[in-house]
Design a protein around this motif. Structure first.
Motif, PDB file in Angstrom:
ATOM      1  N   ARG A   1       0.826  -1.200   0.000  1.00 39.22           N
ATOM      2  CA  ARG A   1       0.000   0.000   0.000  1.00 39.22           C
ATOM      3  C   ARG A   1       0.854   1.240   0.000  1.00 39.22           C
ATOM      4  O   ARG A   1       1.935   1.256   0.594  1.00 39.22           O
ATOM      5  CB  ARG A   1      -0.855   0.031   1.267  1.00 39.22           C
TER       6      ARG A   1
ATOM      7  N   ARG B   1      -0.822 -10.129   8.643  1.00 38.59           N
ATOM      8  CA  ARG B   1      -2.153  -9.520   8.640  1.00 38.59           C
ATOM      9  C   ARG B   1      -2.123  -8.022   8.469  1.00 38.59           C
ATOM     10  O   ARG B   1      -2.935  -7.460   7.755  1.00 38.59           O
ATOM     11  CB  ARG B   1      -2.888  -9.858   9.936  1.00 38.59           C
TER      12      ARG B   1
ATOM     13  N   ASN C   1      -1.731  -7.188  -9.335  1.00 40.59           N
ATOM     14  CA  ASN C   1      -3.144  -6.995  -9.666  1.00 40.59           C
ATOM     15  C   ASN C   1      -3.772  -5.949  -8.740  1.00 40.59           C
ATOM     16  O   ASN C   1      -3.804  -6.152  -7.518  1.00 40.59           O
ATOM     17  CB  ASN C   1      -3.849  -8.354  -9.489  1.00 40.59           C
TER      18      ASN C   1
ATOM     19  N   GLU D   1      -6.655  -5.358  -8.015  1.00 39.59           N
ATOM     20  CA  GLU D   1      -7.792  -5.867  -7.237  1.00 39.59           C
ATOM     21  C   GLU D   1      -7.385  -6.885  -6.174  1.00 39.59           C
ATOM     22  O   GLU D   1      -8.157  -7.215  -5.278  1.00 39.59           O
ATOM     23  CB  GLU D   1      -8.818  -6.499  -8.173  1.00 39.59           C
ATOM     24  N   TYR D   2      -6.168  -7.406  -6.303  1.00 36.61           N
ATOM     25  CA  TYR D   2      -5.687  -8.379  -5.309  1.00 36.61           C
ATOM     26  C   TYR D   2      -4.172  -8.425  -5.398  1.00 36.61           C
ATOM     27  O   TYR D   2      -3.595  -9.327  -6.014  1.00 36.61           O
ATOM     28  CB  TYR D   2      -6.308  -9.763  -5.588  1.00 36.61           C
ATOM     29  N   GLY D   3      -3.546  -7.447  -4.783  1.00 41.91           N
ATOM     30  CA  GLY D   3      -2.108  -7.254  -5.006  1.00 41.91           C
ATOM     31  C   GLY D   3      -1.245  -7.582  -3.809  1.00 41.91           C
ATOM     32  O   GLY D   3      -0.071  -7.236  -3.784  1.00 41.91           O
ATOM     33  N   ILE D   4      -1.823  -8.258  -2.798  1.00 42.10           N
ATOM     34  CA  ILE D   4      -1.028  -8.558  -1.604  1.00 42.10           C
ATOM     35  C   ILE D   4      -0.498  -9.979  -1.696  1.00 42.10           C
ATOM     36  O   ILE D   4      -1.266 -10.942  -1.766  1.00 42.10           O
ATOM     37  CB  ILE D   4      -1.839  -8.324  -0.329  1.00 42.10           C
TER      38      ILE D   4
ATOM     39  N   ASN E   1       1.847 -13.346  -0.529  1.00 41.63           N
ATOM     40  CA  ASN E   1       2.285 -14.055   0.667  1.00 41.63           C
ATOM     41  C   ASN E   1       3.661 -13.502   1.049  1.00 41.63           C
ATOM     42  O   ASN E   1       4.478 -13.167   0.189  1.00 41.63           O
ATOM     43  CB  ASN E   1       2.360 -15.554   0.355  1.00 41.63           C
TER      44      ASN E   1
END
Ligand code: SAH
Length: 244
Positions: A82, A118, A138, A140-143, A145
């Motif tokens: 972020r 987390r 992505n 929309e889902y860039g986090i 592991n």
């Protein structure tokens, strides 16, 4: 050179991620692992996922705070998916980060810092960093592991190291062009804060002024010589302040 590059994991929850990180590091020639307050370590799951990299785990050092892990580093890169409100210098592309890290690691220790599964890194921990890096992904889902984020940045560092190896990179950087360590930066910030208090410049205890100035100096990336010039300036102001 690669031994000057340390991977720092902050308060990792799953020991498996520590093991997988050790493996990711070893495949890319990195050996220095520092764990800030891990929930469980040593741990069987960590050892299992480290596979052939248990030596990295065995040599891992546990410390009580991020500051302690990076105090001697000249560059501290916080990995974060972020964008943060604190305007530190930011690498949008990991390869640009890796190139700079390799240049600095030729002379002094540098750190790549990874947050909790987390909640990532706290704002206080971000303040221990000199730079940020994000792995473009992505929207929309860039986090990623945790250990996979380590793998990608370790790969980029290894790639930058391979590229410069054997090239004309072996010049000696003059000492005055070396970036200051975290410790030298902290001394400067403390000196500045003291003077801001004494001079009456800071009137409200919780104002963000100090933080904003810290970010400004982080962006300016002063050399050791420039920082000692600034400290000299502060000392001169300090001695010539009228006593009230
Ligand atoms: N929910 C947390 C994500 C933690 S993932 C958050 O919002 O910050 C665990 C760690 O992996 C992160 O702290 C970061 O260091 C690293 N990481 C995960 N995805 C990343 C990405 N896209 N870019 C850079 N670092 C990433």
């Amino acid at each position: 050179m690669l031994s000057n590059i340390r991977i720092v994991l902050v308060q990792t929850f799953h020991p498996g991620n520590i093991g997988a990180t050790a493996r990711a590091m070893k495949t890319m020639g990195l050996t220095e692992l520092i764990l800030v307050n891990p929930r469980a370590f040593p741990d069987e799951e960590a050892t299992r996922l480290a596979a052939g990299a248990t030596d990295v785990l065995e040599n891992a050092r546990c410390v009580g705070s991020l500051e302690e892990a990076v105090i001697d580093c000249v560059q501290v890169v916080g990995a974060s998916a972020r964008l943060r409100s604190l305007p530190l210098p930011h690498f949008d592309e990991p390869d640009e980060m890796a190139q700079q890290v390799i240049e600095n690691a030729a002379h002094a220790p540098v750190a790549l810092v990874f947050g909790r599964e987390r909640s990532g890194l706290t704002n206080d921990e971000i303040r221990c960093c000199t730079h940020h890096v994000s792995i473009p992904a992505n929207p929309e889902y860039g986090i990623l592991n945790l250990s996979q984020a380590v793998q990608i940045l370790a790969y980029e560092v290894h790639r930058a190291w391979r590229k410069q190896d054997g090239s004309d990179f072996t010049y000696q950087r003059p000492l005055e062009a070396t970036p200051p360590s975290r410790e030298q930066f902290i001394y400067f910030q403390e000196h500045l804060a003291r003077l801001m208090q004494q001079s009456g410049f800071l009137t409200q205890p919780h104002a963000r002024t100090e933080e904003q100035l810290q970010a400004l100096f982080a962006r300016a990336q002063p050399s050791r010589k420039e920082l000692s010039l600034l400290r000299g300036l502060l000392s001169a102001f300090e001695t010539h302040q009228p006593k009230s």
